[in-house]
Every structure is written in structure tokens, then in C-alpha cells.
Design a protein around this motif. Structure first.
Motif, mmCIF file in Angstrom:
data_model
loop_
_atom_site.group_PDB
_atom_site.id
_atom_site.type_symbol
_atom_site.label_atom_id
_atom_site.label_comp_id
_atom_site.label_asym_id
_atom_site.label_seq_id
_atom_site.Cartn_x
_atom_site.Cartn_y
_atom_site.Cartn_z
ATOM 1 N N GLU A 1 87.895 106.551 84.239
ATOM 2 C CA GLU A 1 86.570 106.860 83.536
ATOM 3 C C GLU A 1 87.580 108.228 82.635
ATOM 4 O O GLU A 1 87.431 108.305 82.011
ATOM 5 C CB GLU A 1 85.530 107.892 84.501
ATOM 6 C CG GLU A 1 85.113 108.568 84.028
ATOM 7 C CD GLU A 1 83.534 109.365 85.051
ATOM 8 O OE1 GLU A 1 83.149 110.065 84.365
ATOM 9 O OE2 GLU A 1 83.987 109.286 85.959
ATOM 10 N N ARG B 1 80.480 105.612 74.577
ATOM 11 C CA ARG B 1 81.229 106.719 75.425
ATOM 12 C C ARG B 1 80.391 108.079 74.624
ATOM 13 O O ARG B 1 81.512 109.643 74.820
ATOM 14 C CB ARG B 1 82.429 106.911 76.206
ATOM 15 C CG ARG B 1 82.864 106.007 77.035
ATOM 16 C CD ARG B 1 81.514 105.969 78.413
ATOM 17 N NE ARG B 1 82.219 107.203 78.912
ATOM 18 C CZ ARG B 1 81.072 107.739 79.702
ATOM 19 N NH1 ARG B 1 80.085 106.902 80.064
ATOM 20 N NH2 ARG B 1 80.971 109.254 80.756
ATOM 21 N N GLN C 1 87.190 108.246 78.116
ATOM 22 C CA GLN C 1 86.925 109.400 78.087
ATOM 23 C C GLN C 1 87.430 109.906 76.774
ATOM 24 O O GLN C 1 87.244 110.549 75.525
ATOM 25 C CB GLN C 1 86.371 110.599 79.013
ATOM 26 C CG GLN C 1 85.322 110.181 79.697
ATOM 27 C CD GLN C 1 84.677 111.139 80.316
ATOM 28 O OE1 GLN C 1 85.038 112.534 79.871
ATOM 29 N NE2 GLN C 1 83.437 110.935 81.613
ATOM 30 N N ARG D 1 75.939 110.647 77.731
ATOM 31 C CA ARG D 1 76.581 109.341 76.441
ATOM 32 C C ARG D 1 76.135 108.486 76.450
ATOM 33 O O ARG D 1 75.730 107.415 77.642
ATOM 34 C CB ARG D 1 78.166 108.551 77.209
ATOM 35 C CG ARG D 1 79.499 111.159 77.362
ATOM 36 C CD ARG D 1 80.131 110.471 77.680
ATOM 37 N NE ARG D 1 81.402 112.380 77.612
ATOM 38 C CZ ARG D 1 82.357 112.116 76.992
ATOM 39 N NH1 ARG D 1 82.535 111.510 76.351
ATOM 40 N NH2 ARG D 1 83.112 113.255 77.298
#
Length: 566
Positions: free
Chosen positions: A96, A416, A100, A411
Motif C-alpha cells: 500500500e 490513488r 501511494q 482516494r
């Protein structure tokens, strides 16, 4: 860490510190860990093996904690799953985080470049106001007294607080949530309203090719189409936007490299030393136009700080990106300026906005003039994308701080990106695009100046009151030197504010009142539970005083070489 099959623990740090706090057990535990920490020196012999006691001055210092909080006032928690096997959760967190952190060094350099400059377009009024010599001198010296201090402050604070929100986080950490919200209002409004100029510029160039877009409904449709299309590109993610900025920068700068090569044989250095006094305005220097041109062509170094949470290894990448963008910006301004003023002998009153395209045509031909004009459109696209990214991630950062509803931190599933923040920013920009907004633009510049003064104050306050914050990059000056460093750019900010008209003051006061109203409205909504907000735990004064006392005890124990084995 304490691993036991009969226990699950939630580790909560009760305060930011260099050392991990005692674990707090959750649930029914049959065996609880004991952590006694008196600034001790312990050398671990492996996981689960305990440690052996070391004493005396030869002992090694304790290692830093594995999960140091990125923001010293935010409390972080880590939950270990049952059975002690957290490898799957760690892998999920890493994936994750990697998704990002989309920005690497090269795209970040060009995003900062477009935040600040976007090319030499707009530097011509400096020659018109003061002649070639002072224009060249200004673009050589001004970066040292304005751009470099702003970039150094951005580098230190963006690496000390590597999260989204940038200057909003800095003001919040220094003076509390009201200052952070006010900073966010000033910077956000100045950004999204200024952003409205770029789709208008694209429509203007389109009207040169197709005259039907010069006014009326077709022009409005063109402006709306450019705004929505560029915003959708921003929605597709920072990876796409970053590499698009690289391509836009290369294509928009290329014609000036050709112009400089063609102008080299025609350059006469004596023309650089003249004041261009053969035209109207002979012998007079318009200092207001001159300083404003330099100021706004070398500004906005801090805007990219709102994207710090999306940058890969920000502590290492941000200072390098600022340096690279600074070099690219200075070269991008000076090379065309030296080529145009050295190769052409024209009155300085001809150096108005857009004259660089005419200069390219005089030096090389009409095809190069067209290329420069196309480059101006591409530069406007890059400027829009960079500013929209900064504004939308600023709203995301404000939502993370609890200053805005949590929905602004939502997001998009695929890209994202903060989709709601992008939509809101696009609506504000689009609504301003159809107005006559000369005074509004001047007022947003006024608001930006207020925001920068608050940013300088936050920087100095954090250096003075919180010197223990981990700063991967640190401006190599003590506090008196930092004050002097901030005084010069603050003088320019005050100058910009003083020369404003009463309309500028009125609109600026109205927008500031709007920002204050938004802050109190968000507090009211939070108290009523109408929207969901991120809960941020703030340290109170008593806890800070207790921390200071414990730090003194830790330092005293460290001096005595006290070592305790757990």
C-alpha cells in the motif's frame, strides 16, 4: 517486542520520543512484558534471546526505534495479529505504501519546476522595466535572496514532516489548528484561482488558429473543455502527471536551446551592459514592474511540499529535487534572456509579454516563433497540472489533520488520487475562469504573501521551540542567521502587500474572513457529528512539561552510564 501465543498486544506510543514506550496490553494476557528504560545501553543478541548487560563508556548507544513517527505530535499505533505472525500484514502495508509513493526524483524535479517557473515565458517585462543589464543581474542575484531561502525552508520542513499537506502541517505543528487552517485557506485560494489563467491562455492560442473561438459561447466551451480535460489528466495519478511534466518540460524548453545556438554567432556582449534606452521610457526604471516580475517568476518553491507523502524516500529525494529544479529554473531563464538581448538590438519597450516568440522569429525564422508559441501552451498545461496536484493533495493533508471532513482524503480506487479534492478544485477554478478576475488575481497574490509570512514564522518557531525534531535535511545556520535569512524575502512580501490597491485589500480581507468562517464551520460540524473527521490526538501542555522532565532524567542517567537488562 514481546511474542507470546497467549497474548495480543496493541503498542501505543503515549508521546513522541527517541525511544519506544512501554507496550500496553490489550485483552486477557497471561504474560505481560516489562520494559524498564532509563536511557540504557542494551545490545541485542537476536530476536527472543533477551540481551546482555553492557556498562561504561564503551557501550554502544541504543538503536533508533523501528517505527519513528513522521510527525512528532501524531501518535501512531501498531497492532500485531494473533499467533505472532505479522509477515502478511507487513507485506500488505509495504504494498500500500509503495502504491501511494508514486513520485521519484526526475518527475518531482519537473513538477517543482512547473510550480515555480514553467519556462522563460513572462520574464520579458523585466527587460522592459529596467533594461537588459538589470534584467540579467536580477535573474542572477534574486534566486540567492528569495528562491534559495524559500527552497531551503521547504527542504528542511518537508523532510522533517514527510506527509501530505506541506505548509499546513508546518503551521499546525507550530501554532495549532487555527493557524494551519488559515494557512490552508490562503494558499489554497491563491493556487486554484491563479490556476484559472492557464485554460484561458490555451483558449487564447486556440483562437489564433481558429478565429471562431475568440469570443462568445465557443470560447466558453473551449475554456471549460481545457479545464475538464486537464483535470482528468490529473485524476489519472501522480505517476502519469509527473512523467507528463517531464515530457512537457523537455518540449517547451527545446526551442530555446535552438534559439540560443542560432543566436550565439550574433551575440554582442556590449548589448548586455546597456539599458536599452533607445525607446520610450528612456532612462527610467519601473522598479515596481521589475521587482514584481522577478518575484513571481521565482516563487512557489513550497507548493510541492503538499505532495511529500507521495514521494519515494522524501527525506532523500526532496532536497535533491529542489536543487535540480533550481538549476533548471535558473538556466531556463538566463539562456533565452542572454540570447535575445545579446543578439537583437531593439528598444526595451518592445519586451512585453510574448516577445520571446518574436525574438525567436527574428533570430531563426517564423517556424521557431511558432514552436515557441506551442511551447507556451504546453508550459501552461504543465503549470496547471502541477498547481492542481499541489492544491488537491493539500486538501487531502488537511483532511488527515482533521481540519476538513475525512471525505477529502478519499482516494480513487484505480489511480490513488484524492478524487473529491480534484473535483472541488476544478469547480472553483472553472467558476473563476469566466470572470474578469484581475483584482482577484492580485488579491490571491496578497493572500500568498500572508501565507509565506506565516510559513517563515512557523519555520523559525519550530527551530526555536522544538529543536529536537528529527531533521534529515537541516539549514546549516543557527537561529540568528535563520532570522536574517528570512528577513530579506519577508521585505519583498511586505512590499507586494503595501503596493496593493483598496480593491485588493477588500477582496483579500473578504477571502480571509471566508477562511476563518470555514474553520469555525468545520469545528461546529465536528461537534455535531454531521461529517466524519480524522481524529488527531494533540499533546497538552502538562504532557509536554512531563516529557521535558523525563528527557532531563534520561540524559542524566545516560551520563552516569546506567544500564538495565530486561
Amino acid at each position: 517486542q514481546y511474542k507470546d501465543s497467549s497474548c495480543n498486544f496493541t503498542f501505543r506510543s503515549p508521546r513522541p520520543t527517541r525511544y519506544p514506550a512501554a507496550p500496553t496490553p490489550v485483552g486477557g494476557c497471561t504474560a505481560a512484558p516489562l520494559l524498564l528504560l532509563i536511557t540504557m545501553k542494551v545490545e541485542s543478541t537476536g530476536e527472543g534471546d533477551g540481551g546482555r548487560v553492557l556498562a561504561g563508556p564503551g557501550a554502544a548507544a541504543p538503536p533508533p526505534p523501528a517505527m519513528a513517527p513522521s510527525s512528532p505530535s501524531l501518535r501512531q499505533a501498531m497492532v500485531l495479529p494473533a499467533g505472532g505472525d505479522d509477515s502478511e500484514e507487513k507485506g500488505s502495508r509495504r504494498r500500500e505504501k509503495k502504491q501511494q509513493q508514486q513520485l521519484t526524483l526526475i518527475p518531482l524535479i519537473f513538477l517543482i519546476y512547473f510550480e515555480v517557473s514553467g519556462g522563460p515565458y513572462g520574464e520579458e517585462p523585466a527587460v522592459q522595466a529596467a533594461g537588459p543589464f538589470l534584467a540579467i543581474l536580477g535573474f542572477l542575484i534574486f534566486p540567492f535572496i528569495w528562491s534559495i531561502p524559500e527552497a531551503l525552508i521547504t527542504a528542511e520542513l518537508a523532510t522533517a514532516f514527510p506527509g501530505n499537506g506541506g505548509y499546513v502541517v508546518w503551521a499546525t505543528e507550530a501554532f495549532g489548528p487555527f493557524a494551519g487552517s488559515l494557512m490552508g485557506s490562503w494558499k489554497y485560494l491563491s493556487g486554484v484561482i491563479n490556476n484559472a489563467a492557464y485554460p484561458v491562455l490555451c483558449a487564447d492560442y486556440l483562437s489564433r488558429i481558429f478565429s471562431r473561438f475568440s469570443g462568445g459561447a465557443p470560447r466558453d466551451v473551449a475554456i471549460a473543455g481545457f479545464t475538464l480535460g486537464l483535470s482528468f489528466l490529473n485524476y489519472t495519478g501522480l505517476t502519469v502527471v509527473g512523467w507528463a511534466a517531464v515530457a512537457l518540460g523537455a518540449v517547451s524548453l527545446a526551442p530555446f536551446a535552438v534559439m540560443a545556438a542560432a543566436a550565439a554567432p550574433k551575440v554582442r556582449p556590449g548589448r548586455w551592459l546597456g539599458r536599452g534606452e533607445t525607446g520610450a521610457g528612456r532612462g527610467r526604471t519601473d522598479w515596481s514592474l521589475y521587482l514584481n516580475t522577478l518575484f513571481w517568476n521565482l516563487n512557489f518553491w513550497d507548493n510541492a511540499s503538499t505532495l511529500a507523502g507521495e514521494v519515494e524516500r522524501p527525506q532523500r529525494t526532496f532536497p535533491r529535487a529542489l536543487l535540480g529544479a533550481g538549476l533548471l529554473t535558473c538556466i531556463g531563464y538566463l539562456v533565452p534572456l542572454l540570447a535575445g538581448t545579446g543578439a537583437l538590438d531593439v528598444p526595451r519597450d518592445q519586451w512585453t509579454d510574448g516577445f520571446l516568440a518574436d525574438a525567436a522569429g527574428m533570430i531563426m525564422g517564423k517556424w521557431l516563433k511558432i514552436w515557441v508559441e506551442v511551447g507556451a501552451v504546453l508550459s501552461a498545461v504543465g503549470l496547471y497540472e502541477a498547481q492542481l496536484s499541489s492544491s488537491s493533495f493539500q486538501l487531502l493533508g488537511m483532511a488527515d489533520l482533521g481540519l476538513l471532513p475525512r471525505a477529502f482524503a478519499a482516494r480513487a480506487r484505480w489511480f490513488r488520487t484524492p478524487w473529491l479534492a480534484i473535483v472541488v478544485s476544478t469547480v472553483v477554478t472553472l467558476s473563476v475562469s469566466f470572470m474578469s478576475f484581475d483584482n482577484i488575481i492580485a488579491s490571491t497574490n496578497f493572500l500568498y504573501s500572508l501565507g509565506m509570512l506565516l510559513e517563515f514564522a512557523s519555520f523559525l518557531w519550530l527551530r526555536w521551540k522544538r529543536p529536537g525534531i528529527t531533521r534529515p535535511f537541516r539549514v546549516p545556520l543557527r537561529l540568528p542567521g535563520l532570522v536574517i535569512m528570512c528577513l530579506v524575502p519577508s521585505g519583498f512580501l511586505v512590499f507586494v502587500m503595501v503596493v496593493g490597491t483598496w480593491q485588493v485589500y477588500a477582496i483579500g480581507a473578504g477571502l480571509t474572513a471566508l477562511g476563518i468562517a470555514i474553520y469555525h464551520a468545520m469545528r461546529y460540524c465536528k461537534s455535531k457529528g454531521w461529517f466524519e473527521f480524522t481524529k488527531v490526538v494533540q499533546e497538552d501542555k502538562e504532557e509536554e512539561e512531563r516529557d521535558e522532565g523525563e528527557d532531563k532524567e534520561e540524559r542524566a542517567a545516560h551520563t552516569d552510564g546506567i544500564v538495565v537488562r530486561v
